[in-house]
Design a protein around this motif. Structure first.
Motif, PDB file in Angstrom:
ATOM      1  N   VAL A 178       4.740   2.445  14.672  1.00 56.50           N
ATOM      2  CA  VAL A 178       4.125   3.946  14.232  1.00 56.50           C
ATOM      3  C   VAL A 178       5.595   4.881  14.340  1.00 56.50           C
ATOM      4  CG1 VAL A 178       3.265   5.897  16.060  1.00 56.50           C
ATOM      5  CG2 VAL A 178       2.379   2.841  15.689  1.00 56.50           C
ATOM      6  N   ALA A 179       6.413   4.654  15.113  1.00 53.82           N
ATOM      7  CA  ALA A 179       7.803   5.438  14.285  1.00 53.82           C
ATOM      8  C   ALA A 179       8.566   5.371  13.375  1.00 53.82           C
ATOM      9  CB  ALA A 179       8.649   4.975  15.455  1.00 53.82           C
ATOM     10  N   GLY A 180       8.406   4.344  13.046  1.00 54.85           N
ATOM     11  CA  GLY A 180       8.741   4.089  11.345  1.00 54.85           C
ATOM     12  C   GLY A 180       7.923   5.282   9.818  1.00 54.85           C
ATOM     13  N   GLY A 181       6.503   4.268  10.549  1.00 58.13           N
ATOM     14  CA  GLY A 181       5.688   5.637   9.830  1.00 58.13           C
ATOM     15  C   GLY A 181       5.636   7.386  10.118  1.00 58.13           C
ATOM     16  N   VAL A 182       5.963   7.908  11.916  1.00 62.79           N
ATOM     17  CA  VAL A 182       6.058   8.784  11.402  1.00 62.79           C
ATOM     18  C   VAL A 182       7.197   9.433  11.388  1.00 62.79           C
ATOM     19  CG1 VAL A 182       6.598  10.367  13.513  1.00 62.79           C
ATOM     20  CG2 VAL A 182       4.542   8.658  13.494  1.00 62.79           C
ATOM     21  N   VAL A 183       8.604   9.102  11.284  1.00 56.91           N
ATOM     22  CA  VAL A 183       9.637   9.435  10.809  1.00 56.91           C
ATOM     23  C   VAL A 183      10.048   9.701   9.260  1.00 56.91           C
ATOM     24  CG1 VAL A 183      11.021   7.799  10.199  1.00 56.91           C
ATOM     25  CG2 VAL A 183      12.665   9.290  10.905  1.00 56.91           C
ATOM     26  N   ILE A 184       8.867   9.407   8.132  1.00 56.97           N
ATOM     27  CA  ILE A 184       9.167   9.449   7.025  1.00 56.97           C
ATOM     28  C   ILE A 184       7.839  10.137   6.641  1.00 56.97           C
ATOM     29  CG2 ILE A 184      10.180   7.467   5.947  1.00 56.97           C
ATOM     30  CD1 ILE A 184       8.245   5.377   4.672  1.00 56.97           C
ATOM     31  N   ALA A 185       6.919  10.189   7.022  1.00 59.64           N
ATOM     32  CA  ALA A 185       5.267  11.112   6.981  1.00 59.64           C
ATOM     33  C   ALA A 185       4.664  10.799   6.164  1.00 59.64           C
ATOM     34  CB  ALA A 185       5.659  12.505   6.836  1.00 59.64           C
ATOM     35  N   VAL A 186       4.413   9.041   6.466  1.00 64.20           N
ATOM     36  CA  VAL A 186       3.333   8.467   5.319  1.00 64.20           C
ATOM     37  C   VAL A 186       2.102   8.332   6.962  1.00 64.20           C
ATOM     38  CG1 VAL A 186       4.780   7.449   3.790  1.00 64.20           C
ATOM     39  CG2 VAL A 186       4.769   6.345   5.613  1.00 64.20           C
ATOM     40  N   PRO A 187       0.819   8.216   6.052  1.00 68.45           N
ATOM     41  CA  PRO A 187       0.065   7.725   6.996  1.00 68.45           C
ATOM     42  C   PRO A 187       0.011   6.426   7.867  1.00 68.45           C
ATOM     43  CG  PRO A 187      -0.933   8.045   4.511  1.00 68.45           C
ATOM     44  CD  PRO A 187       0.613   8.177   4.713  1.00 68.45           C
ATOM     45  N   ILE A 188      -0.018   6.180   8.684  1.00 65.00           N
ATOM     46  CA  ILE A 188       0.295   4.763   9.131  1.00 65.00           C
ATOM     47  C   ILE A 188      -1.601   3.628   9.965  1.00 65.00           C
ATOM     48  CG2 ILE A 188       0.529   3.232  11.952  1.00 65.00           C
ATOM     49  CD1 ILE A 188       1.764   6.631  12.537  1.00 65.00           C
ATOM     50  N   SER A 189      -0.968   2.488   8.921  1.00 62.78           N
ATOM     51  CA  SER A 189      -1.915   1.365   8.653  1.00 62.78           C
ATOM     52  C   SER A 189      -2.613   0.663   9.784  1.00 62.78           C
ATOM     53  CB  SER A 189      -1.534   0.568   7.410  1.00 62.78           C
ATOM     54  OG  SER A 189      -2.573  -0.113   7.484  1.00 62.78           O
ATOM     55  N   SER A 190      -3.561   0.795  10.228  1.00 61.92           N
ATOM     56  CA  SER A 190      -4.082   0.204  11.520  1.00 61.92           C
ATOM     57  C   SER A 190      -3.608  -0.957  10.990  1.00 61.92           C
ATOM     58  CB  SER A 190      -5.663   0.834  11.458  1.00 61.92           C
ATOM     59  OG  SER A 190      -6.307  -0.129  10.530  1.00 61.92           O
ATOM     60  N   TRP A 191      -3.880  -1.910  10.060  1.00 61.88           N
ATOM     61  CA  TRP A 191      -3.154  -3.075   9.827  1.00 61.88           C
ATOM     62  C   TRP A 191      -2.119  -3.553  10.382  1.00 61.88           C
ATOM     63  CZ3 TRP A 191      -6.762  -6.848   9.496  1.00 61.88           C
ATOM     64  CH2 TRP A 191      -8.111  -6.525   9.191  1.00 61.88           C
ATOM     65  N   LEU A 192      -0.799  -2.627  10.224  1.00 57.97           N
ATOM     66  CA  LEU A 192       0.165  -2.664  10.453  1.00 57.97           C
ATOM     67  C   LEU A 192       0.404  -2.955  12.200  1.00 57.97           C
ATOM     68  CD1 LEU A 192       3.206  -2.185   9.431  1.00 57.97           C
ATOM     69  CD2 LEU A 192       3.221  -0.022  10.217  1.00 57.97           C
ATOM     70  N   VAL A 193      -0.068  -1.745  12.562  1.00 55.46           N
ATOM     71  CA  VAL A 193      -0.137  -1.656  14.389  1.00 55.46           C
ATOM     72  C   VAL A 193      -0.253  -3.045  14.952  1.00 55.46           C
ATOM     73  CG1 VAL A 193      -0.742  -0.717  16.508  1.00 55.46           C
ATOM     74  CG2 VAL A 193      -0.021   0.460  14.206  1.00 55.46           C
ATOM     75  N   VAL A 194      -1.905  -3.086  14.340  1.00 54.82           N
ATOM     76  CA  VAL A 194      -2.541  -4.332  15.011  1.00 54.82           C
ATOM     77  C   VAL A 194      -1.874  -5.468  14.133  1.00 54.82           C
ATOM     78  CG1 VAL A 194      -4.337  -6.326  14.348  1.00 54.82           C
ATOM     79  CG2 VAL A 194      -4.483  -3.856  14.728  1.00 54.82           C
ATOM     80  N   CYS A 195      -0.970  -6.307  13.510  1.00 59.05           N
ATOM     81  CA  CYS A 195      -0.135  -7.472  13.088  1.00 59.05           C
ATOM     82  C   CYS A 195       0.358  -7.287  14.238  1.00 59.05           C
ATOM     83  CB  CYS A 195      -0.084  -7.650  11.413  1.00 59.05           C
ATOM     84  SG  CYS A 195      -1.265  -7.511  10.267  1.00 59.05           S
ATOM     85  N   THR A 196       1.323  -6.191  13.712  1.00 58.05           N
ATOM     86  CA  THR A 196       2.838  -5.815  14.638  1.00 58.05           C
ATOM     87  C   THR A 196       2.886  -6.141  16.217  1.00 58.05           C
ATOM     88  OG1 THR A 196       3.630  -4.100  13.365  1.00 58.05           O
ATOM     89  CG2 THR A 196       4.597  -4.423  15.736  1.00 58.05           C
ATOM     90  N   LEU A 197       1.229  -5.717  17.127  1.00 55.18           N
ATOM     91  CA  LEU A 197       0.984  -5.627  18.489  1.00 55.18           C
ATOM     92  C   LEU A 197       1.512  -7.758  18.671  1.00 55.18           C
ATOM     93  CD1 LEU A 197      -0.978  -3.451  19.271  1.00 55.18           C
ATOM     94  CD2 LEU A 197       0.936  -3.292  20.015  1.00 55.18           C
ATOM     95  N   LEU A 198       0.098  -8.368  17.964  1.00 54.66           N
ATOM     96  CA  LEU A 198      -0.143  -9.486  17.865  1.00 54.66           C
ATOM     97  C   LEU A 198       1.168 -10.295  17.972  1.00 54.66           C
ATOM     98  CD1 LEU A 198      -3.333  -9.679  16.503  1.00 54.66           C
ATOM     99  CD2 LEU A 198      -3.308  -9.948  18.211  1.00 54.66           C
ATOM    100  N   GLY A 199       2.256 -10.091  17.078  1.00 61.37           N
ATOM    101  CA  GLY A 199       3.445 -10.372  16.406  1.00 61.37           C
ATOM    102  C   GLY A 199       3.928 -10.752  17.496  1.00 61.37           C
ATOM    103  N   ALA A 200       4.176  -9.473  18.221  1.00 63.75           N
ATOM    104  CA  ALA A 200       4.796  -9.318  19.188  1.00 63.75           C
ATOM    105  C   ALA A 200       4.787  -9.579  20.319  1.00 63.75           C
ATOM    106  CB  ALA A 200       5.356  -7.961  19.369  1.00 63.75           C
TER     107      ALA A 200
END
Length: 315
Positions: free
Chosen positions: A176-198
Motif C-alpha cells: 500500500v505504501a508503494g502506491g501511496v508514495v507515488i500517488a497511483v491507484p492501489i490495486s486490490s489484487w496487489l494487496v490480496v496477492c501480497t497478503l496471501l504470499g506473505a
C-alpha cells in the motif's frame, strides 16, 4: 603510576560502557540490512502501473515516480531496522535459547539492551517523521506500519495465528505504501496477492522455528504443530497462486491479451522452490533463501523482467 595505565583504564571503561571498535558493525548487523529486500515491495505499485501511470519512452513521467518510490524504500528500511532493534531488545532472553538467534548482537551481549532499544526508537521515530515530508498519506501508512510492528513485538507475536496474520499485514502495508508514495491507484489484487504470499512465508517461518527449537524458544510455538502448519501453508500457498492467476486475466490495468500469464510459471516455481528449501534447510531465513539459492534468484529475476516487458511494451 605507569604512563599507559590511564589508557588501559579508559579502554576498560569504554568496554564496560558498551563502546568499542566493533560497536558500529554490530549495530549494522542488528539492523538486519538483508531484511531490507522485503521493502522492495514498495516498488510493486510502480512496476504494475507501467503503461497506465507512466510510459517507458517518457522518462520525465516515470523518473520522478521512481525517485519517490526509492525515497519511500529508504524510509521503510530505516523504520524496519529500528523495529528489529526494538524487537531484539525485547526478545534478548528468549533469543539466547535459539540455536541461531543467540548469535545476534543483542542476544550475544555485544550490544546492550538499553542501546538497542534507544537506537531502535530513534530510527523508527525519525523514519516516520521524515515519511510525512513525502506526503501526509505516506506518513500515515508509515505510522501504521510502525505501530503494527511495535504491537507485534509487545503483544501480537504471542497470539497463535494472529502472529502470522500480523506479519502478512506488514507486507500488505508495504504494498500500500508503494502506491501511496507515488500517488497511483492501489490495486486490490496487489494487496490480496501480497497478503496471501506473505502469509505463506510467515507460516513456513513458524514451521522452521518449530522444527529447530521444538517449541522451547517461543511460547506461541507450543500452540502449533507441524501438521497444522503444513495445512495452513497449503491453504495460503494455493490461495496466493490462484489469486495471482486470476489477477493476470481479470485486472483492468493489465494487457487485454492476458500476456501477464507469462509470469505465472515463475510464481509457481518460486512458491514450490521456497517450500522445498524451507523444509530441507530449516535454519535458513527467508532472505537467505532468496539471496543464496540460484533457483530462487533466477525465478525472481525472470518474473521481474517478464512483467516489465509485458507491462511496458504491450500496452
Amino acid at each position: 603510576m605507569y604512563p599507559d595505565e590511564p589508557q588501559a583504564s579508559s579502554l576498560l571503561v569504554a568496554r564496560r560502557a558498551g563502546f568499542g571498535p566493533g560497536l558500529l558493525r554490530d549495530l549494522i548487523v542488528a539492523a538486519r540490512p538483508l531484511q531490507w529486500q522485503k521493502n522492495l515491495l514498495l516498488y510493486a505499485a510502480f512496476v504494475f502501473s507501467a503503461g497506465s501511470a507512466w510510459a517507458w519512452r517518457e522518462p520525465e513521467g516515470w523518473l520522478p515516480l521512481l525517485l519517490l518510490a526509492s525515497a519511500g524504500f529508504v524510509l521503510f528500511n530505516v523504520i524496519s531496522s529500528g523495529s528489529y532493534l526494538v524487537n531484539d531488545a525485547l526478545d534478548a532472553e528468549q533469543d539466547r535459547m535459539h540455536p541461531r538467534k543467540r548469535l545476534r548482537p543483542v542476544a550475544a551481549g555485544r550490544i546492550t539492551v538499553q542501546l538497542a532499544m534507544s537506537a531502535g526508537i530513534v530510527l523508527v521515530t525519525g523514519g516516520v517523521l521524515l515519511s510525512f515530508l513525502l506526503s501526509w498519506q505516506f506518513g500515515l501508512v508509515a505510522l501504521a506500519y510502525a505501530a503494527l510492528t511495535a504491537t507485534y513485538s509487545l503483544l501480537l507475536k504471542h497470539l497463535v495465528i494472529v502472529d502470522v496474520l500480523t506479519i502478512a499485514s506488514g507486507f500488505g502495508l508495504r504494498a500500500v505504501a508503494g502506491g501511496v508514495v507515488i500517488a497511483v491507484p492501489i490495486s486490490s489484487w496487489l494487496v490480496v496477492c501480497t497478503l496471501l504470499g506473505a502469509l505463506y512465508i510467515a507460516v513456513a517461518k513458524r514451521r522452521q522455528e518449530l522444527t529447530l527449537s521444538q517449541a522451547g524458544h517461543r511460547d506461541v510455538l507450543r500452540e502449533y504443530s507441524l501438521a497444522s502448519l503444513d495445512q495452513m501453508s497449503a491453504v495460503a500457498g494455493a490461495s496466493a497462486i490462484v489469486s495471482y492467476a486470476l489477477y493476470t486475466v481479470t485486472a483492468e490495468n493489465l494487457p487485454d491479451d492476458n500476456s501477464m500469464l507469462l509470469t505465472l510459471p515463475f510464481v509457481l516455481y518460486g512458491f514450490f522452490r521456497y517450500r522445498l528449501i524451507a523444509e530441507r534447510y530449516p535454519e535458513r531465513n527467508a532472505d537467505e533463501m532468496i539471496l543464496s539459492d540460484a533457483g530462487m534468484r533466477v525465478s525472481v529475476l525472470l518474473f521481474a523482467v517478464t512483467a516489465l516487458l509485458v507491462l511496458g511494451f504491450q500496452r
